[in-house]
Scaffold this motif. Structure first.
Motif, PDB file in Angstrom:
ATOM      1  N   ARG A 110       0.825  -1.203   0.000  1.00 22.61           N
ATOM      2  CA  ARG A 110       0.000   0.000   0.000  1.00 22.61           C
ATOM      3  C   ARG A 110       0.861   1.256   0.000  1.00 22.61           C
ATOM      4  O   ARG A 110       1.939   1.297   0.600  1.00 22.61           O
ATOM      5  CB  ARG A 110      -0.912   0.019   1.225  1.00 22.61           C
ATOM      6  N   ARG A 164       0.157   5.859  -0.575  1.00 23.56           N
ATOM      7  CA  ARG A 164      -0.862   6.910  -0.678  1.00 23.56           C
ATOM      8  C   ARG A 164      -0.335   8.063  -1.510  1.00 23.56           C
ATOM      9  O   ARG A 164       0.845   8.395  -1.446  1.00 23.56           O
ATOM     10  CB  ARG A 164      -1.266   7.410   0.716  1.00 23.56           C
ATOM     11  N   ARG A 190      -5.884  12.590   0.433  1.00 33.75           N
ATOM     12  CA  ARG A 190      -4.988  11.443   0.405  1.00 33.75           C
ATOM     13  C   ARG A 190      -5.748  10.213  -0.078  1.00 33.75           C
ATOM     14  O   ARG A 190      -6.802   9.868   0.458  1.00 33.75           O
ATOM     15  CB  ARG A 190      -4.401  11.185   1.782  1.00 33.75           C
ATOM     16  N   ALA A 241      -5.499   6.105  -1.055  1.00 35.52           N
ATOM     17  CA  ALA A 241      -4.714   4.890  -0.867  1.00 35.52           C
ATOM     18  C   ALA A 241      -4.741   4.039  -2.134  1.00 35.52           C
ATOM     19  O   ALA A 241      -5.777   3.918  -2.798  1.00 35.52           O
ATOM     20  CB  ALA A 241      -5.244   4.086   0.321  1.00 35.52           C
ATOM     21  N   SER A 286       0.866   4.859   9.861  1.00 40.01           N
ATOM     22  CA  SER A 286       1.910   5.281   8.923  1.00 40.01           C
ATOM     23  C   SER A 286       3.061   5.911   9.703  1.00 40.01           C
ATOM     24  O   SER A 286       2.876   6.902  10.404  1.00 40.01           O
ATOM     25  CB  SER A 286       1.350   6.292   7.922  1.00 40.01           C
TER      26      SER A 286
END
Length: 372
Positions: A23, A25, A33, A35, A281
């Protein structure tokens, strides 16, 4: 021959419905944002590049420069750094936040235009935030840097593109559209004819005979080192394109970005990564050391302690011509500059930037004025 590893960024992972996905972003044109997910890093990298290209295109369409006064009546290629400074003067007595917001909007507009190959020169490069120091235009690569760069990419996918940029001065869209029918290696004076241009639409390459300007159509004599490089490439090529993918087709936008990534990952420039741990994150930075090896791929050596961009190759070509004493009008033709101002700006930086270099010039110009 062992297949080379692709230079793919480090992505975090997340488990969805019992399946592990990679993943990342990206920020869309509205600042949100978004993903992106994929089952392999390679697929995620392709998806990320395609999304960024579409976002750049959307941003450029939405932020039309014609709504910003007093630049609204000017063509983008006519706008200079001084014009932008004048446009920002009315904001000088406003808040720093407002000034910086408009400044950033202008930079986004012209940066998108430059990325879309609509402009050769970005007039915002020297514009700073309110109260900040003006940024410096990048110098051309030195002979030593060129030597290090070529040694670094020798045998790697970007080598041929790099050679064409350094020794023929082609723009990115010209190099990626170049076909063998426009490369004359056996002529008494070997040369390249610029007759086609590349662009990307939805990550698909489009080749056109419509060039950036009329001046872009030109025949460029090429030095022996590039002749030899092209001769070797042609002998191994199964495509009508000089730079092609594995199927003999011109490169897509994401394919070119992957090719250029071979250079990026070998630089010592600080990197910022985001890793997802337990759904969070986490940001961390890496500062590679010159001569060090990449942790995940020891075959990659950090050998470039200077920045390199595709346009910088062309800028180095033009600068080296001027250093060699080629007159600016000839350089203008070889570079495909329609406006002589672009060439003369580079010429002025090359020729007239150090007083000690001007001593003989000034004394020669005024020797008759010296009283006896």
């Amino acid at each position: 021959m062992a297949k080379r590893k692709r230079a793919i960024p480090q992505y975090g992972t997340v488990v969805l419905n019992g399946i592990e996905y990679y993943r990342t972003r990206v920020e869309d044109s509205d600042g949100n944002r978004v993903a992106l997910y994929a089952k392999t890093p390679e697929k995620l990298y392709d998806k990320e590049l395609e999304a960024l290209e579409q976002i750049d295109s959307t941003t450029f369409r939405r932020r039309s420069p014609t709504v910003i006064k007093p630049l609204g009546d000017m063509y983008m290629e006519e706008v200079t750094a001084d014009d932008i400074r004048l446009a920002l003067i009315p904001l000088s007595n406003k808040s720093e936040s407002l000034h910086n917001t408009v400044n950033m909007l202008l930079k986004c507009i012209f940066y998108s235009a430059e990325r879309s190959q609509l402009l050769e020169y970005n007039p915002c490069e020297g514009i700073s935030a309110k109260g900040g120091k003006p940024t410096q235009k990048k110098d051309s690569l030195t002979d030593q840097q060129v030597e290090v760069l070529l040694e670094t990419v020798k045998g790697l996918p970007p080598y041929l593109f790099t050679m064409i940029g350094l020794y023929a001065g082609l723009r990115r869209e010209e190099a990626l559209a170049l076909q063998w029918d426009c490369v004359f290696l056996d002529a008494p004076t070997p040369y390249i004819s610029v007759r086609r241009a590349w662009r990307s639409e939805h990550n698909r390459p489009v080749i056109s005979t419509t060039l950036k300007t009329k001046a872009a159509r030109r025949d460029i004599p090429i030095p022996k080192c590039l002749v030899n490089c092209l001769r070797e490439a042609k002998a191994a090529s199964k495509s009508e394109y000089v730079i092609a993918d594995s199927e003999g087709q011109p490169l897509s936008y994401s394919q070119f970005k992957r090719v250029w990534q071979y250079i990026v990952v070998r630089s010592t420039k600080e990197r910022t990564y985001y890793k997802y741990v337990n759904g969070q994150s986490i940001k961390y930075t890496v500062q590679p050391s010159l001569g060090g090896h990449q942790k995940n791929n020891p075959n990659i050596v950090y050998s470039l302690d200077f920045d390199v961009t595709p346009h910088l190759l062309r800028h180095t070509y033009i600068t080296n011509l001027l250093y060699a004493g080629v007159d600016p009008k000839t350089v203008q033709y070889l570079a495909g500059h329609e406006n002589s101002k672009t060439t003369m700006d580079i010429y002025a930086r090359v020729k007239y930037n150090k007083p000690e270099q001007l001593f003989d010039v000034v004394n020669s110009a005024f020797h008759q004025a010296v009283p006896s």
